[in-house]
Design a protein around this motif. Structure first.
Motif, PDB file in Angstrom:
ATOM      1  N   PHE A 186       0.836  -1.206   0.000  1.00 57.59           N
ATOM      2  CA  PHE A 186       0.000   0.000   0.000  1.00 57.59           C
ATOM      3  C   PHE A 186       0.870   1.254   0.000  1.00 57.59           C
ATOM      4  O   PHE A 186       0.580   2.221  -0.702  1.00 57.59           O
ATOM      5  CB  PHE A 186      -0.933  -0.014   1.211  1.00 57.59           C
ATOM      6  N   GLY A 187       1.945   1.243   0.788  1.00 56.10           N
ATOM      7  CA  GLY A 187       2.857   2.386   0.818  1.00 56.10           C
ATOM      8  C   GLY A 187       3.529   2.603  -0.531  1.00 56.10           C
ATOM      9  O   GLY A 187       3.674   3.741  -0.992  1.00 56.10           O
ATOM     10  N   ILE A 188       3.924   1.505  -1.187  1.00 54.00           N
ATOM     11  CA  ILE A 188       4.530   1.615  -2.511  1.00 54.00           C
ATOM     12  C   ILE A 188       3.503   2.152  -3.504  1.00 54.00           C
ATOM     13  O   ILE A 188       3.821   3.006  -4.346  1.00 54.00           O
ATOM     14  CB  ILE A 188       5.109   0.255  -2.955  1.00 54.00           C
ATOM     15  N   TYR A 189       2.279   1.675  -3.401  1.00 51.96           N
ATOM     16  CA  TYR A 189       1.201   2.158  -4.284  1.00 51.96           C
ATOM     17  C   TYR A 189       0.979   3.659  -4.106  1.00 51.96           C
ATOM     18  O   TYR A 189       0.845   4.397  -5.078  1.00 51.96           O
ATOM     19  CB  TYR A 189      -0.084   1.378  -3.997  1.00 51.96           C
ATOM     20  N   LEU A 190       0.939   4.105  -2.837  1.00 45.92           N
ATOM     21  CA  LEU A 190       0.757   5.539  -2.592  1.00 45.92           C
ATOM     22  C   LEU A 190       1.927   6.342  -3.146  1.00 45.92           C
ATOM     23  O   LEU A 190       1.743   7.434  -3.687  1.00 45.92           O
ATOM     24  CB  LEU A 190       0.627   5.809  -1.087  1.00 45.92           C
ATOM     25  N   GLY A 191       3.133   5.805  -3.013  1.00 46.89           N
ATOM     26  CA  GLY A 191       4.308   6.534  -3.469  1.00 46.89           C
ATOM     27  C   GLY A 191       4.422   6.608  -4.980  1.00 46.89           C
ATOM     28  O   GLY A 191       4.846   7.629  -5.527  1.00 46.89           O
ATOM     29  N   THR A 192       4.034   5.537  -5.664  1.00 46.07           N
ATOM     30  CA  THR A 192       4.192   5.528  -7.118  1.00 46.07           C
ATOM     31  C   THR A 192       3.064   6.242  -7.837  1.00 46.07           C
ATOM     32  O   THR A 192       3.275   6.792  -8.908  1.00 46.07           O
ATOM     33  CB  THR A 192       4.287   4.084  -7.654  1.00 46.07           C
ATOM     34  N   ASN A 193       1.879   6.250  -7.284  1.00 43.18           N
ATOM     35  CA  ASN A 193       0.747   6.877  -7.967  1.00 43.18           C
ATOM     36  C   ASN A 193       0.633   8.366  -7.695  1.00 43.18           C
ATOM     37  O   ASN A 193      -0.105   9.057  -8.385  1.00 43.18           O
ATOM     38  CB  ASN A 193      -0.564   6.183  -7.592  1.00 43.18           C
ATOM     39  N   GLN A 194       1.337   8.844  -6.675  1.00 41.18           N
ATOM     40  CA  GLN A 194       1.315  10.268  -6.342  1.00 41.18           C
ATOM     41  C   GLN A 194      -0.126  10.778  -6.334  1.00 41.18           C
ATOM     42  O   GLN A 194      -0.501  11.657  -7.107  1.00 41.18           O
ATOM     43  CB  GLN A 194       2.161  11.048  -7.346  1.00 41.18           C
ATOM     44  N   LEU A 195      -0.924  10.220  -5.442  1.00 43.90           N
ATOM     45  CA  LEU A 195      -2.347  10.542  -5.411  1.00 43.90           C
ATOM     46  C   LEU A 195      -2.621  11.978  -4.990  1.00 43.90           C
ATOM     47  O   LEU A 195      -3.717  12.484  -5.149  1.00 43.90           O
ATOM     48  CB  LEU A 195      -3.070   9.581  -4.468  1.00 43.90           C
ATOM     49  N   GLY A 196      -1.641  12.650  -4.443  1.00 44.13           N
ATOM     50  CA  GLY A 196      -1.836  14.044  -4.074  1.00 44.13           C
ATOM     51  C   GLY A 196      -2.510  14.215  -2.730  1.00 44.13           C
ATOM     52  O   GLY A 196      -2.807  15.320  -2.331  1.00 44.13           O
ATOM     53  N   THR A 244      -2.816  13.694   1.553  1.00 41.77           N
ATOM     54  CA  THR A 244      -1.922  14.051   2.640  1.00 41.77           C
ATOM     55  C   THR A 244      -1.256  12.826   3.253  1.00 41.77           C
ATOM     56  O   THR A 244      -0.478  12.956   4.179  1.00 41.77           O
ATOM     57  CB  THR A 244      -2.707  14.794   3.738  1.00 41.77           C
ATOM     58  N   ASP A 245      -1.581  11.647   2.744  1.00 40.32           N
ATOM     59  CA  ASP A 245      -1.006  10.432   3.302  1.00 40.32           C
ATOM     60  C   ASP A 245       0.460  10.317   2.923  1.00 40.32           C
ATOM     61  O   ASP A 245       0.832  10.474   1.759  1.00 40.32           O
ATOM     62  CB  ASP A 245      -1.763   9.194   2.797  1.00 40.32           C
ATOM     63  N   ASP A 246       1.283  10.039   3.892  1.00 36.33           N
ATOM     64  CA  ASP A 246       2.703   9.839   3.646  1.00 36.33           C
ATOM     65  C   ASP A 246       2.922   8.357   3.370  1.00 36.33           C
ATOM     66  O   ASP A 246       2.623   7.523   4.223  1.00 36.33           O
ATOM     67  CB  ASP A 246       3.497  10.295   4.867  1.00 36.33           C
ATOM     68  N   PRO A 247       3.443   7.997   2.205  1.00 40.10           N
ATOM     69  CA  PRO A 247       3.632   6.575   1.901  1.00 40.10           C
ATOM     70  C   PRO A 247       4.643   5.901   2.821  1.00 40.10           C
ATOM     71  O   PRO A 247       4.558   4.705   3.077  1.00 40.10           O
ATOM     72  CB  PRO A 247       4.109   6.565   0.451  1.00 40.10           C
ATOM     73  N   MET A 248       5.574   6.656   3.360  1.00 37.92           N
ATOM     74  CA  MET A 248       6.586   6.059   4.243  1.00 37.92           C
ATOM     75  C   MET A 248       5.976   5.587   5.566  1.00 37.92           C
ATOM     76  O   MET A 248       6.487   4.667   6.190  1.00 37.92           O
ATOM     77  CB  MET A 248       7.722   7.052   4.505  1.00 37.92           C
ATOM     78  N   THR A 249       4.890   6.206   5.996  1.00 37.30           N
ATOM     79  CA  THR A 249       4.229   5.756   7.223  1.00 37.30           C
ATOM     80  C   THR A 249       3.702   4.341   7.047  1.00 37.30           C
ATOM     81  O   THR A 249       3.902   3.488   7.903  1.00 37.30           O
ATOM     82  CB  THR A 249       3.073   6.712   7.583  1.00 37.30           C
ATOM     83  N   ALA A 250       3.036   4.093   5.922  1.00 36.49           N
ATOM     84  CA  ALA A 250       2.512   2.754   5.660  1.00 36.49           C
ATOM     85  C   ALA A 250       3.642   1.752   5.520  1.00 36.49           C
ATOM     86  O   ALA A 250       3.557   0.625   6.020  1.00 36.49           O
ATOM     87  CB  ALA A 250       1.643   2.761   4.399  1.00 36.49           C
ATOM     88  N   VAL A 251       4.722   2.158   4.870  1.00 42.12           N
ATOM     89  CA  VAL A 251       5.859   1.249   4.703  1.00 42.12           C
ATOM     90  C   VAL A 251       6.498   0.935   6.052  1.00 42.12           C
ATOM     91  O   VAL A 251       6.845  -0.217   6.335  1.00 42.12           O
ATOM     92  CB  VAL A 251       6.896   1.844   3.718  1.00 42.12           C
ATOM     93  N   CYS A 252       6.638   1.934   6.908  1.00 40.95           N
ATOM     94  CA  CYS A 252       7.234   1.702   8.236  1.00 40.95           C
ATOM     95  C   CYS A 252       6.374   0.759   9.073  1.00 40.95           C
ATOM     96  O   CYS A 252       6.896  -0.181   9.686  1.00 40.95           O
ATOM     97  CB  CYS A 252       7.435   3.030   8.968  1.00 40.95           C
ATOM     98  N   PHE A 253       5.063   0.990   9.097  1.00 44.93           N
ATOM     99  CA  PHE A 253       4.185   0.089   9.837  1.00 44.93           C
ATOM    100  C   PHE A 253       4.189  -1.314   9.217  1.00 44.93           C
ATOM    101  O   PHE A 253       4.114  -2.318   9.921  1.00 44.93           O
ATOM    102  CB  PHE A 253       2.758   0.631   9.913  1.00 44.93           C
ATOM    103  N   GLY A 254       4.306  -1.372   7.903  1.00 45.73           N
ATOM    104  CA  GLY A 254       4.397  -2.656   7.221  1.00 45.73           C
ATOM    105  C   GLY A 254       5.657  -3.409   7.598  1.00 45.73           C
ATOM    106  O   GLY A 254       5.634  -4.623   7.808  1.00 45.73           O
ATOM    107  N   LEU A 255       6.779  -2.691   7.688  1.00 46.43           N
ATOM    108  CA  LEU A 255       8.034  -3.337   8.090  1.00 46.43           C
ATOM    109  C   LEU A 255       7.966  -3.841   9.527  1.00 46.43           C
ATOM    110  O   LEU A 255       8.485  -4.921   9.843  1.00 46.43           O
ATOM    111  CB  LEU A 255       9.204  -2.370   7.907  1.00 46.43           C
ATOM    112  N   ILE A 256       7.310  -3.076  10.392  1.00 44.65           N
ATOM    113  CA  ILE A 256       7.152  -3.514  11.790  1.00 44.65           C
ATOM    114  C   ILE A 256       6.305  -4.786  11.846  1.00 44.65           C
ATOM    115  O   ILE A 256       6.666  -5.765  12.502  1.00 44.65           O
ATOM    116  CB  ILE A 256       6.539  -2.391  12.644  1.00 44.65           C
ATOM    117  N   ALA A 257       5.166  -4.777  11.147  1.00 41.46           N
ATOM    118  CA  ALA A 257       4.292  -5.962  11.139  1.00 41.46           C
ATOM    119  C   ALA A 257       5.009  -7.150  10.502  1.00 41.46           C
ATOM    120  O   ALA A 257       4.872  -8.287  10.973  1.00 41.46           O
ATOM    121  CB  ALA A 257       3.000  -5.655  10.386  1.00 41.46           C
ATOM    122  N   LEU A 258       5.775  -6.906   9.454  1.00 46.54           N
ATOM    123  CA  LEU A 258       6.528  -7.974   8.802  1.00 46.54           C
ATOM    124  C   LEU A 258       7.560  -8.559   9.755  1.00 46.54           C
ATOM    125  O   LEU A 258       7.718  -9.782   9.845  1.00 46.54           O
ATOM    126  CB  LEU A 258       7.202  -7.443   7.537  1.00 46.54           C
TER     127      LEU A 258
END
Length: 148
Positions: free
Chosen positions: A90-100, A102-116
């Protein structure tokens, strides 16, 4: 007044809530122990020759078997790992699509890494525990089948 709410809410969620959860858990265990004690005392009063160890064995909850505990770790490991991969995706999707947004894609990636990381830890715990406790699990299964 809004400034006060910004301070009180994190304090309540970070401090008061965990303390209350621990307190409720301890109180529940104490009440269960008190109830068992009352039952044993009542049984002793009615029949003093009664075997107390037998009563305690009948009253005690049968804990989970080792195999059940290991399978629970496998379940939580799979769930946390899948959640981690999903959040990273989801974080990669937010980062690559540049949806504009206010969501920071790195937040999703960080939480994803923690859960992983948590999921992988549960999976490692499962496989190492399965290997180390193989003899105990087999003996426990034999003991349970002979009791039934």
């Amino acid at each position: 007044m809004e400034h006060l709410a910004e301070i009180i809410v994190p304090i309540a969620c970070g401090c008061v809530l965990p303390i209350m959860l621990v307190w409720f858990g301890i109180r529940e265990k104490m009440n269960a122990a008190n109830q068992r004690t009352k039952i044993v005392l009542a049984a002793i009063e009615k029949n003093p020759e009664m075997d107390i160890e037998e009563i305690m064995k009948k009253m005690s909850r049968n804990g989970k078997l080792l195999k059940e505990k290991l399978l629970a770790k496998l379940l939580w490991g799979c769930l946390a790992t899948l959640l981690g991969f999903g959040l990273i995706g989801f974080g990669i999707y937010l980062g690559t699509n540049q949806l504009g947004g206010t969501d920071d894609p790195m937040t999703a990636v960080c939480f994803g890494l923690i859960a992983l990381g948590v999921g992988i830890a549960f999976l490692v715990n499962y496989f190492v525990g399965k290997k180390m406790l193989a003899k105990e699990i087999e003996a426990e299964e034999k003991r349970v089948t002979t009791q039934e």
